[in-house]
Design a protein around this motif. Sequence first.
Motif, PDB file in Angstrom:
ATOM      1  N   PRO A  49     -33.766  46.974   0.684  1.00  0.00           N
ATOM      2  CA  PRO A  49     -33.848  47.318   2.114  1.00  0.00           C
ATOM      3  C   PRO A  49     -34.192  46.127   3.005  1.00  0.00           C
ATOM      4  CG  PRO A  49     -35.692  48.235   0.869  1.00  0.00           C
ATOM      5  CD  PRO A  49     -34.732  47.724  -0.123  1.00  0.00           C
ATOM      6  N   GLU A  50     -34.949  45.162   2.472  1.00  0.00           N
ATOM      7  CA  GLU A  50     -35.311  44.012   3.294  1.00  0.00           C
ATOM      8  C   GLU A  50     -34.096  43.163   3.654  1.00  0.00           C
ATOM      9  OE1 GLU A  50     -35.877  42.727  -1.066  1.00  0.00           O
ATOM     10  OE2 GLU A  50     -36.068  44.535   0.175  1.00  0.00           O
ATOM     11  N   ASN A  51     -33.021  43.322   2.875  1.00  0.00           N
ATOM     12  CA  ASN A  51     -31.788  42.585   3.148  1.00  0.00           C
ATOM     13  C   ASN A  51     -30.674  43.494   3.665  1.00  0.00           C
ATOM     14  OD1 ASN A  51     -33.099  41.126   0.501  1.00  0.00           O
ATOM     15  ND2 ASN A  51     -32.257  39.637   1.955  1.00  0.00           N
ATOM     16  N   GLY A  52     -30.969  44.786   3.840  1.00  0.00           N
ATOM     17  CA  GLY A  52     -29.983  45.725   4.365  1.00  0.00           C
ATOM     18  C   GLY A  52     -28.816  45.987   3.439  1.00  0.00           C
ATOM     19  N   CYS A  53     -29.054  45.817   2.131  1.00  0.00           N
ATOM     20  CA  CYS A  53     -27.959  46.021   1.186  1.00  0.00           C
ATOM     21  C   CYS A  53     -28.476  46.686  -0.091  1.00  0.00           C
ATOM     22  CB  CYS A  53     -27.268  44.697   0.852  1.00  0.00           C
ATOM     23  SG  CYS A  53     -28.338  43.497   0.035  1.00  0.00           S
ATOM     24  N   ALA A  54     -27.545  46.995  -0.993  1.00  0.00           N
ATOM     25  CA  ALA A  54     -27.905  47.620  -2.274  1.00  0.00           C
ATOM     26  C   ALA A  54     -26.921  47.149  -3.335  1.00  0.00           C
ATOM     27  CB  ALA A  54     -27.873  49.141  -2.162  1.00  0.00           C
ATOM     28  N   ASP A  76     -32.811  37.468  -2.218  1.00  0.00           N
ATOM     29  CA  ASP A  76     -33.638  36.508  -2.962  1.00  0.00           C
ATOM     30  C   ASP A  76     -34.128  37.082  -4.281  1.00  0.00           C
ATOM     31  OD1 ASP A  76     -33.291  34.677  -0.967  1.00  0.00           O
ATOM     32  OD2 ASP A  76     -35.179  35.155   0.063  1.00  0.00           O
ATOM     33  N   ARG A  77     -34.525  38.330  -4.266  1.00  0.00           N
ATOM     34  CA  ARG A  77     -35.030  38.951  -5.512  1.00  0.00           C
ATOM     35  C   ARG A  77     -33.946  38.997  -6.570  1.00  0.00           C
ATOM     36  NH1 ARG A  77     -36.463  44.253  -5.500  1.00  0.00           N
ATOM     37  NH2 ARG A  77     -35.720  44.754  -3.387  1.00  0.00           N
ATOM     38  N   ALA A 134     -33.156  35.452  -8.057  1.00  0.00           N
ATOM     39  CA  ALA A 134     -34.158  35.019  -9.033  1.00  0.00           C
ATOM     40  C   ALA A 134     -33.866  35.565 -10.419  1.00  0.00           C
ATOM     41  CB  ALA A 134     -35.545  35.458  -8.575  1.00  0.00           C
ATOM     42  N   LEU A 135     -33.124  36.695 -10.474  1.00  0.00           N
ATOM     43  CA  LEU A 135     -32.807  37.315 -11.762  1.00  0.00           C
ATOM     44  C   LEU A 135     -31.398  36.985 -12.237  1.00  0.00           C
ATOM     45  CD1 LEU A 135     -34.271  40.892 -11.031  1.00  0.00           C
ATOM     46  CD2 LEU A 135     -35.312  39.100 -12.436  1.00  0.00           C
ATOM     47  N   TYR A 136     -30.670  36.187 -11.463  1.00  0.00           N
ATOM     48  CA  TYR A 136     -29.261  35.895 -11.792  1.00  0.00           C
ATOM     49  C   TYR A 136     -29.179  35.148 -13.124  1.00  0.00           C
ATOM     50  CZ  TYR A 136     -24.419  34.338 -11.261  1.00  0.00           C
ATOM     51  OH  TYR A 136     -23.080  34.098 -11.451  1.00  0.00           O
ATOM     52  N   ASN A 137     -28.300  35.616 -13.991  1.00  0.00           N
ATOM     53  CA  ASN A 137     -28.118  35.041 -15.322  1.00  0.00           C
ATOM     54  C   ASN A 137     -26.989  34.006 -15.262  1.00  0.00           C
ATOM     55  OD1 ASN A 137     -27.450  34.513 -18.039  1.00  0.00           O
ATOM     56  ND2 ASN A 137     -28.194  36.534 -18.673  1.00  0.00           N
ATOM     57  N   LEU A 138     -27.366  32.714 -15.305  1.00  0.00           N
ATOM     58  CA  LEU A 138     -26.375  31.652 -15.192  1.00  0.00           C
ATOM     59  C   LEU A 138     -25.397  31.654 -16.362  1.00  0.00           C
ATOM     60  CD1 LEU A 138     -28.641  28.711 -13.931  1.00  0.00           C
ATOM     61  CD2 LEU A 138     -26.909  29.944 -12.626  1.00  0.00           C
TER      62      LEU A 138
END
Length: 434
Positions: A348-353, A415-416, A419-423
């Motif tokens: 919600p802080e980024n207005g997306c899901a 951002d959250r 941080a969890l993106y799997n390169l």
Amino acid sequence: MTTPSRSHIRWFRNTAPYINLHRGKTFVLMLGGEAAQDENFANIIHDIALLKSLGVRLVLIHGSRPQIAARMDKAGLKSSFHHDVRITDTEAMEHVKDAAGSLRAQIEALLSMGLPNSPMLGSRMRVCSGNFVTARPIGVVDGVDFQHTGKVRRLDTDGIHRQLQDDSIVLLSPLGYSPTGEIFNLALEDIAVHCAAAIGADKLILFGEESGIMDGEGQLIRQLAVTDLAQLTPEDAEQASLLHTAKLACTEGVPRCQIISYRDDCALLEELFTHDGSGTLVANVAYESSRQAGIDDVGGILELIEPLEQQGILLKRSRELLEQEISRFRLLERDGRAIACAALYPFPENGCAELACVVTHPDYRGGQRGQRLLQELEQEARHSGLSRVFVLSTQTAHWFLEQGFVETSRDELPDRKQALYNLQRSSKVFFKDL
């Protein structure tokens, strides 16, 4: 001694959920007189006996139209009809009673078999027939007196329930009785609809010549909601009659009507004990329903996603994590079985899901089930005040592009999520404006 193949054993194992589902339920079976003349009729009776042994409560309603016609022809009498309803005069009524009584006795005899080396060995079926149907005359319609042709007035539901509770099969003939002692010739379909609705049957099973309802190209229609029936106008009289009967029954509150063939051996068992059945299901609600997942659905979701996790298409989720996130998931289920799922993770802080785990069981792909869940979760995101949804994909990019998603940079991820993106997976990122 012949050893059963593993495939037969697996089939039997797969029927267990349906055996448990049907036990204690009440089914009404409508068999026209044409079915009784078919060479497969004895097999149908054997399958009915098997249903009874599995704890299903059964009401069997038989017709006798061709048997009446044969007796009328033999006696040199002409059958008269108005709007496809037989006009039953006093002379014709004698043949109606003879045909109905003879066929009822034949069915009772078949249900009483107990021959060694036959499916009926040890069955010991108790069959109950009687004056359960009270009727009234149709009267004069369009200036035509239908005489001894009648309509159902009411059913002795208490009497039927008592016989079912006493472990009997209730057998109804197409005859009704008036309080003044008259006998009326009734339409099989009239009794079937009234009976199924009055006793609160869980299913009404209708037997016809074809495997079920066919579309304009001769292909079997597997399932229909009552709301779909207005779009179907079969040219075949029997198909139209079966659909009309199913519609009336569902409108009267019967949850499901199933249309199968009396010619196909094992059609009844296949319809009731396999995922897709053998005929056409008509339901008064959508056959495949969508709902939010609960903790009891974890096993079903794991069954859907584990094959794709093993292929590297989906990121692996543990049972513990799935249990924690189960409220994020939405299911499409069919007969209590999860056949598709998808999850929505709001930011919600980024207005997306994020949309994740959009999976359809291999047996049910190609029916736009994934699109249906996708649209429902997009709607949920809109209602939550979000303006965009995104997905991460390694192997299904084209499908998401077809659904209106646009490939973007991973820098646009919340951002959250970054941080969890799997390169190592190097998933592509797709966004869609709502």
